[in-house]
Design a protein around this motif. Structure first.
Motif, PDB file in Angstrom:
ATOM      1  N   ARG A 160      12.221  88.772   5.030  1.00  0.00           N
ATOM      2  CA  ARG A 160      12.673  89.946   4.302  1.00  0.00           C
ATOM      3  C   ARG A 160      11.949  91.171   4.823  1.00  0.00           C
ATOM      4  O   ARG A 160      10.873  91.080   5.418  1.00  0.00           O
ATOM      5  N   ALA A 161      12.555  92.323   4.591  1.00  0.00           N
ATOM      6  CA  ALA A 161      11.948  93.605   4.911  1.00  0.00           C
ATOM      7  C   ALA A 161      11.660  94.325   3.600  1.00  0.00           C
ATOM      8  O   ALA A 161      12.096  93.893   2.527  1.00  0.00           O
ATOM      9  N   VAL A 162      10.924  95.424   3.690  1.00  0.00           N
ATOM     10  CA  VAL A 162      10.531  96.154   2.486  1.00  0.00           C
ATOM     11  C   VAL A 162      10.731  97.648   2.735  1.00  0.00           C
ATOM     12  O   VAL A 162      10.357  98.161   3.795  1.00  0.00           O
ATOM     13  N   LEU A 163      11.349  98.324   1.779  1.00  0.00           N
ATOM     14  CA  LEU A 163      11.458  99.777   1.860  1.00  0.00           C
ATOM     15  C   LEU A 163      10.096 100.407   1.608  1.00  0.00           C
ATOM     16  O   LEU A 163       9.192  99.774   1.049  1.00  0.00           O
ATOM     17  N   GLU A 164       9.946 101.666   1.985  1.00  0.00           N
ATOM     18  CA  GLU A 164       8.686 102.374   1.761  1.00  0.00           C
ATOM     19  C   GLU A 164       8.331 102.441   0.280  1.00  0.00           C
ATOM     20  O   GLU A 164       7.179 102.594  -0.099  1.00  0.00           O
ATOM     21  N   THR A 165       9.347 102.296  -0.591  1.00  0.00           N
ATOM     22  CA  THR A 165       9.117 102.334  -2.034  1.00  0.00           C
ATOM     23  C   THR A 165       8.708 100.975  -2.591  1.00  0.00           C
ATOM     24  O   THR A 165       8.447 100.854  -3.785  1.00  0.00           O
ATOM     25  N   GLY A 166       8.692  99.948  -1.728  1.00  0.00           N
ATOM     26  CA  GLY A 166       8.322  98.618  -2.174  1.00  0.00           C
ATOM     27  C   GLY A 166       9.495  97.734  -2.526  1.00  0.00           C
ATOM     28  O   GLY A 166       9.319  96.559  -2.842  1.00  0.00           O
ATOM     29  N   GLU A 167      10.735  98.240  -2.468  1.00  0.00           N
ATOM     30  CA  GLU A 167      11.905  97.445  -2.805  1.00  0.00           C
ATOM     31  C   GLU A 167      12.284  96.555  -1.627  1.00  0.00           C
ATOM     32  O   GLU A 167      12.348  97.013  -0.484  1.00  0.00           O
ATOM     33  N   PRO A 168      12.554  95.270  -1.854  1.00  0.00           N
ATOM     34  CA  PRO A 168      12.803  94.339  -0.760  1.00  0.00           C
ATOM     35  C   PRO A 168      14.222  94.421  -0.223  1.00  0.00           C
ATOM     36  O   PRO A 168      15.162  94.788  -0.927  1.00  0.00           O
ATOM     37  N   LEU A 169      14.371  94.065   1.047  1.00  0.00           N
ATOM     38  CA  LEU A 169      15.673  93.937   1.699  1.00  0.00           C
ATOM     39  C   LEU A 169      15.738  92.566   2.347  1.00  0.00           C
ATOM     40  O   LEU A 169      14.722  92.029   2.790  1.00  0.00           O
ATOM     41  N   SER A 170      16.939  92.009   2.461  1.00  0.00           N
ATOM     42  CA  SER A 170      17.095  90.734   3.154  1.00  0.00           C
ATOM     43  C   SER A 170      16.935  90.939   4.654  1.00  0.00           C
ATOM     44  O   SER A 170      17.151  92.037   5.185  1.00  0.00           O
ATOM     45  N   ALA A 171      16.570  89.863   5.344  1.00  0.00           N
ATOM     46  CA  ALA A 171      16.417  89.937   6.796  1.00  0.00           C
ATOM     47  C   ALA A 171      17.743  90.273   7.468  1.00  0.00           C
ATOM     48  O   ALA A 171      17.782  91.000   8.465  1.00  0.00           O
ATOM     49  N   SER A 172      18.845  89.754   6.916  1.00  0.00           N
ATOM     50  CA  SER A 172      20.154  90.016   7.526  1.00  0.00           C
ATOM     51  C   SER A 172      20.505  91.495   7.460  1.00  0.00           C
ATOM     52  O   SER A 172      21.023  92.058   8.431  1.00  0.00           O
ATOM     53  N   LEU A 173      20.228  92.143   6.327  1.00  0.00           N
ATOM     54  CA  LEU A 173      20.502  93.569   6.218  1.00  0.00           C
ATOM     55  C   LEU A 173      19.587  94.361   7.147  1.00  0.00           C
ATOM     56  O   LEU A 173      20.022  95.324   7.779  1.00  0.00           O
ATOM     57  N   ALA A 174      18.323  93.953   7.250  1.00  0.00           N
ATOM     58  CA  ALA A 174      17.397  94.639   8.153  1.00  0.00           C
ATOM     59  C   ALA A 174      17.860  94.520   9.596  1.00  0.00           C
ATOM     60  O   ALA A 174      17.765  95.475  10.378  1.00  0.00           O
ATOM     61  N   ARG A 175      18.395  93.334   9.981  1.00  0.00           N
ATOM     62  CA  ARG A 175      18.885  93.163  11.352  1.00  0.00           C
ATOM     63  C   ARG A 175      20.082  94.071  11.601  1.00  0.00           C
ATOM     64  O   ARG A 175      20.218  94.660  12.679  1.00  0.00           O
TER      65      ARG A 175
END
Length: 419
Positions: free
Chosen positions: A297-312
């Motif tokens: 997973r990835a993380v926004l600067e605000t601390g909210e998580p993102l899935s790896a697929s969306l980050a890719r």
């Protein structure tokens, strides 16, 4: 018996009773036994009946308000009593009461509604237009002529089209003064709309942001046209895979929401205003292992998580800047070559500190000021390891000689009033 006779003698009541007989006849019949002409005639009669019933309802509401019937039970006003007794939405009851009061002053419009010639939406447009006319008109017949003109047009126009016409009714009924007056009124409306523009949005905790807004007509039309371009069938067909569902001819709310997301993603960051020394763009934190992983997973600067697929997916379309934080040889340390922290340094602070470093403050990092722990006047350097983010309030306080500052091991800072 006499009371019933008086009630049935009222012209509105007679009209309602007449239409009721026709619609009752239609309702009592089996619809499949009715011809096409009978069905269409019954539908139009039912629509007129609804307008007539609403006219009677509003007339009774105005009379009830004159008699202050809500006072007997201690209600705030008649509209509140009406809403409570009929389980109406209170704001809706108040809007209907305002229309009832306005119709009480505009007899021709009230009569047209009672005949079923116009709807309550038409009546609302007409009464609001006449009530907005200036009080200093030299010709006292202008409001009457304007109302008559709008009633004539209402027979052929829907309420939305009638409202557009109503904006320049003075130009039509009194061209000698109307053009200038309507132009001034339009300018005033535009200024008010811009001054009162607002937007609210907040995360719902379920992976979405929810919000609503009010913006002027021009900007609203611009936004709608841009979204329709993204939601257009040709654009959707060009950007969607062949095996996906068929695109709807008329954009649905879901399609417009998807178009709004695409619009935001396509905004050119280098054309946006600066925010905290950086372009107003979102920073996504991810490592190379997580980028390749299906479960990372990835993380926004605000601390909210993102899935790896969306980050890719975002990485395919966004320029990535490799950065190593914490190294003393990195370019984030400019020594004394500059007074202000540059964009890269500010970005590093946003990534590492996230919020204002004052204890208990959650002001977001992208709205904070970058502060030198080693003050410039005392020979301090503009170095990343001696920088902290402070919100405007705490940044002012840290420079206020009335306060003593304490920096804790966890890099948070507290303030105490000097004695």
């Amino acid at each position: 018996m006499a009371k019933d006779s008086r009630d049935s003698a009222h012209p509105v009541c007679r009209a309602v009773a007449k239409s009721r007989k026709k619609t009752r006849s239609a309702c009592s019949s089996q619809l499949w036994q009715m011809s096409d002409d009978e069905v269409s005639t019954a539908l139009l009669e039912a629509t007129r009946l609804r307008a007539q019933v609403e006219a009677l309802e509003l007339k009774l509401a105005a009379e009830a308000d004159r008699r202050a019937v809500g006072d007997k039970v201690g209600a705030t006003d008649t509209a509140s009593w009406w809403g409570h007794e009929t389980s109406q939405d209170r704001p809706a009851a108040k809007r209907r009461m305002r229309l009832a009061e306005s119709l009480d002053r505009h007899t021709p419009t009230a009569a047209a509604l009672a005949e079923g010639a116009i709807s309550t939406d038409h009546a609302k447009v007409i009464t609001e237009c006449i009530d907005r006319l200036p009080d200093d008109l030299e010709d006292p017949s202008i409001p009457e002529r304007a109302e008559k003109h709008l009633l004539t047009e209402a027979l052929d126009l829907d309420p939305k089209s009638l409202a557009i016409l109503a904006k320049h009714v003075l130009t039509v009924v009194a061209p000698e003064i109307g053009e200038e007056r309507d132009a001034l009124a339009l300018e005033h409306e535009e200024r008010e709309a811009r001054a009162n523009a607002w937007l609210t949005m907040a995360p719902d905790g379920k992976g979405s942001y929810r919000g609503k807004f009010s913006i002027p007509t021009v900007q609203g039309a611009m936004l709608r046209k841009v979204l329709l371009a993204f939601a257009a069938p040709k654009h959707q067909a060009a950007t969607k895979a062949e095996d996906q569902e068929q695109v709807e001819r008329r954009p649905s709310p879901e399609r417009m929401g998807d178009a709004f997301c695409e619009l935001i993603e396509r905004l050119p960051a280098h054309r946006l205003p600066k925010l905290g020394g950086l372009n107003a763009s979102i920073v996504v934190l991810l490592d190379f292992t997580g980028l390749k992983s299906d479960i990372g997973r990835a993380v926004l600067e605000t601390g909210e998580p993102l899935s790896a697929s969306l980050a890719r997916r975002m990485a395919c379309e966004a320029g990535l800047i490799p950065a190593v934080l914490g190294s003393r040889s990195e370019l984030l340390d400019l020594g004394r070559t500059a007074r202000l922290f540059n964009g890269a340094q500010h970005l590093g602070l946003v990534l590492t500190q996230r919020v204002c470093t004052a204890l208990g403050c959650d002001w977001p990092a992208h709205l904070c000021h970058a502060h030198h722990d080693d003050t410039w006047l005392n020979g301090g350097n503009t170095n990343f390891d001696k920088a902290r983010l402070l919100c405007p309030r705490h940044h002012a306080r840290i420079h206020d000689p009335r306060f003593e500052t304490t920096i804790h091991p966890d890099n948070q800072v507290t303030f105490h009033m000097r004695t």
